[in-house]
Design a protein around this motif. Structure first.
Motif, PDB file in Angstrom:
ATOM      1  N   TYR A 153      24.841  22.850 -48.134  1.00 31.23           N
ATOM      2  CA  TYR A 153      24.828  22.788 -46.699  1.00 31.23           C
ATOM      3  C   TYR A 153      24.539  24.261 -46.229  1.00 31.23           C
ATOM      4  CZ  TYR A 153      27.373  23.064 -42.449  1.00 31.23           C
ATOM      5  OH  TYR A 153      27.942  23.597 -40.828  1.00 31.23           O
ATOM      6  N   LYS A 154      24.893  25.191 -47.035  1.00 36.06           N
ATOM      7  CA  LYS A 154      24.341  26.680 -46.499  1.00 36.06           C
ATOM      8  C   LYS A 154      23.162  27.221 -47.078  1.00 36.06           C
ATOM      9  CE  LYS A 154      27.858  27.801 -43.609  1.00 36.06           C
ATOM     10  NZ  LYS A 154      27.595  28.189 -42.354  1.00 36.06           N
ATOM     11  N   PHE A 155      22.985  27.069 -48.454  1.00 40.64           N
ATOM     12  CA  PHE A 155      21.714  27.703 -49.109  1.00 40.64           C
ATOM     13  C   PHE A 155      20.538  27.138 -48.979  1.00 40.64           C
ATOM     14  CE2 PHE A 155      23.069  25.071 -53.191  1.00 40.64           C
ATOM     15  CZ  PHE A 155      21.795  24.605 -53.441  1.00 40.64           C
ATOM     16  N   ARG A 156      20.626  26.105 -48.607  1.00 44.25           N
ATOM     17  CA  ARG A 156      19.143  25.266 -47.909  1.00 44.25           C
ATOM     18  C   ARG A 156      18.583  26.164 -46.568  1.00 44.25           C
ATOM     19  NH1 ARG A 156      20.826  19.859 -49.785  1.00 44.25           N
ATOM     20  NH2 ARG A 156      19.898  19.620 -52.256  1.00 44.25           N
ATOM     21  N   GLN A 161      18.072  27.550 -53.695  1.00 39.24           N
ATOM     22  CA  GLN A 161      19.061  27.323 -54.808  1.00 39.24           C
ATOM     23  C   GLN A 161      18.626  28.092 -56.039  1.00 39.24           C
ATOM     24  OE1 GLN A 161      18.750  22.916 -55.489  1.00 39.24           O
ATOM     25  NE2 GLN A 161      19.884  23.086 -57.435  1.00 39.24           N
ATOM     26  N   LYS A 162      19.803  28.540 -56.579  1.00 38.42           N
ATOM     27  CA  LYS A 162      19.624  29.430 -57.752  1.00 38.42           C
ATOM     28  C   LYS A 162      19.602  28.696 -58.797  1.00 38.42           C
ATOM     29  CE  LYS A 162      20.815  33.359 -55.668  1.00 38.42           C
ATOM     30  NZ  LYS A 162      20.978  33.138 -54.197  1.00 38.42           N
ATOM     31  N   GLU A 163      19.020  29.429 -59.885  1.00 39.20           N
ATOM     32  CA  GLU A 163      18.711  28.329 -61.277  1.00 39.20           C
ATOM     33  C   GLU A 163      19.864  28.007 -61.883  1.00 39.20           C
ATOM     34  OE1 GLU A 163      16.007  29.545 -65.212  1.00 39.20           O
ATOM     35  OE2 GLU A 163      17.063  31.170 -64.207  1.00 39.20           O
ATOM     36  N   TRP A 164      21.128  28.641 -61.616  1.00 44.63           N
ATOM     37  CA  TRP A 164      22.250  28.209 -62.324  1.00 44.63           C
ATOM     38  C   TRP A 164      23.043  27.009 -61.769  1.00 44.63           C
ATOM     39  CZ3 TRP A 164      26.629  29.554 -59.629  1.00 44.63           C
ATOM     40  CH2 TRP A 164      26.823  30.502 -58.643  1.00 44.63           C
ATOM     41  N   VAL A 165      22.645  26.651 -60.251  1.00 45.19           N
ATOM     42  CA  VAL A 165      23.398  25.807 -59.413  1.00 45.19           C
ATOM     43  C   VAL A 165      22.355  24.549 -59.563  1.00 45.19           C
ATOM     44  CG1 VAL A 165      24.000  25.221 -57.136  1.00 45.19           C
ATOM     45  CG2 VAL A 165      24.012  27.489 -58.055  1.00 45.19           C
ATOM     46  N   HIS A 166      23.148  23.308 -59.877  1.00 48.83           N
ATOM     47  CA  HIS A 166      22.306  21.937 -59.772  1.00 48.83           C
ATOM     48  C   HIS A 166      23.237  21.005 -59.017  1.00 48.83           C
ATOM     49  CE1 HIS A 166      20.986  23.957 -63.595  1.00 48.83           C
ATOM     50  NE2 HIS A 166      22.024  24.432 -63.666  1.00 48.83           N
TER      51      HIS A 166
END
Length: 449
Positions: A153-156, A161-166
């Protein structure tokens, strides 16, 4: 009671000058200046009363006398940090433990849901020695940098998106990839997490945690399909990760039938970590992380002390205990069942009268009304939702807000003392406004207004 110091216009001018403009107001075009509140009602500087359908933080009602009495009594005796031995923190932890599955028996007290979720991340990473996190689409878990990183909701809207987040699909059975007609949407959505974990492992990465709100709120007041959490937990644990249930919005009996929303997924399901916040202190900054002896032990074993200056102080814990007392004494879970069911039933009847109402969903006093311009293709009626919120405030002095990826879901998360009469009034007013719009053939999505 402090006297009102400034006229509304002066307060607004000072706020615009002194407070960061990213800190937004409700009804920014014409804000309501609230000077006092009681129960489910807000009062402006002119004494006008507003019905509050927004403030889930003031869980047992604004300015509840039992809460203010407990706070002032303890404040008059002692308020120190939790490094001093005191009864309140252990009494409160013991009371919370009684509401949770037995294995969730160790508590860390903090001051906000964001702090709680950040600590949950640290616990998961320390215990698993892994880094990667799986979250649901449209999720929001807090305003700290670590939590913006796991909040689509926020990072977009920010660094991406970070590599460690899915990101796994939101299990939305109204407009998601698997809908009501699917024979087993819980299993189908859980399998999307299983496949995601398989892809992560192929890249040589390992899962620390699956992080989810027990009922996704920012995602649009979503009621998750049965069996989803149990299957996801099975897949996550088999991959070496832990299951974190974010109860910051939904805990403390809001669902009515259960004290925690994750319990809706069945008696056999238990998360590894639970975070709680918002309603916990009825407006006082109080939050917590509950976890297992094993996970807490791994966190202790790193040799670094965890100290939170204000977390678990005697005043905060006295307030937390008073909130639990009021929930029990006033049967607020029972009220959530009765009033929530009535509100949902009235809204479903309204759905039969107004084509723009695409879906009514909820449990207890956690209810969503989704507006769409076409029931088959489900385009979001975002402008109509905003117009409805505006008119409810201006014409009826009812405060409601919207949520969901397209801000087309009217959300109802009022204080738990919300009454049958309140529910009936809200629905009557929505009916009148929608009927008026239809009579005038206003098509808000086509810029008629």
């Amino acid at each position: 009671m402090a006297e009102e110091r400034f006229r509304k216009e002066e307060t607004l001018e000072m706020r615009q000058r002194l407070i960061g403009q990213s800190c937004r107001l409700f009804y920014s075009e014409d804000p309501v200046k609230i000077v006092r509140a009681r129960g489910q009602y807000l009062f402006d500087e002119n004494g006008k009363r507003y019905l509050d359908c927004i403030s889930n933080v003031q869980h047992v009602g604004h300015c509840h006398p039992a809460i203010t009495k407990a706070a002032t009594a303890q404040m008059d005796v002692l308020n120190a940090n939790a490094r001093f031995l005191h009864d309140n923190i252990v009494l409160y932890a013991d009371r919370l433990a009684a509401t949770l599955p037995k294995k969730l028996s160790v508590f860390y007290f903090v001051n906000s849901g964001s702090e709680a979720n950040d600590l949950a991340l640290r616990l998961a990473e320390q215990y698993t020695q892994h880094e990667d996190v799986v979250v649901l689409d449209h999720a929001y878990h807090g305003h700290l940098k670590s939590l913006i990183d796991i909040s689509p909701y926020k990072f977009r809207k920010l660094a991406g998106q970070k590599e460690w987040v899915h990101v796994a699909p939101l299990p939305d059975t109204y407009r998601g990839i698997y809908r009501e007609e699917h024979p087993n949407p819980g299993q189908a959505y859980a399998d999307t997490v299983k496949h995601l974990i398989e892809e992560i492992n192929k890249k040589g990465r390992k899962i620390a945690a699956f992080f989810a709100e027990s009922l996704p709120s920012v995602g649009g007041q979503i009621i998750l399909p049965q069996g989803y959490f149990s299957k996801v937990a099975e897949y996550v644990r088999s991959a070496g990760g832990v299951f974190v249930a974010d109860e910051v919005q939904t805990g403390f009996g809001r669902t009515g039938t259960h004290f925690w929303a994750f319990q809706l997924q069945g008696e056999d399901f238990c998360p590894d970590i639970v975070t709680m916040g918002k309603p916990m202190g009825n407006g006082h900054p109080l939050a917590c992380v509950a976890t297992t002896v094993e996970i807490a032990g791994a966190f202790t074993a790193n040799g670094v002390e965890y100290f939170n200056t204000f977390g678990g102080n005697p005043v905060s814990c006295a307030i937390g205990l008073a909130v639990l007392d009021v929930i029990e004494k006033e049967d607020l879970r029972g009220n959530a069942i009765r009033v929530g069911a009535h509100l949902k039933d009235l809204l479903k009847k309204l759905q039969q009268r107004h084509e723009i109402i695409g879906d009514v969903r909820g449990v207890g006093l956690f209810v969503g009304l989704e507006l769409v311009t076409d029931r088959q293709t489900k385009p979001p009626a975002t402008k109509t939702a905003a117009w409805l919120v505006k008119r409810l405030k201006e014409e009826d002095r009812i405060c409601v807000s919207t949520d969901g990826p397209w801000e087309n879901v009217l959300k109802f998360k009022p204080p738990m003392c919300f009454s049958m009469e309140n529910a009936e009034l809200v629905v009557q007013c929505i009916d009148r406004i929608l009927t008026d719009m239809e009579a005038k053939n206003l098509k808000l999505e086509n810029e008629d207004i």
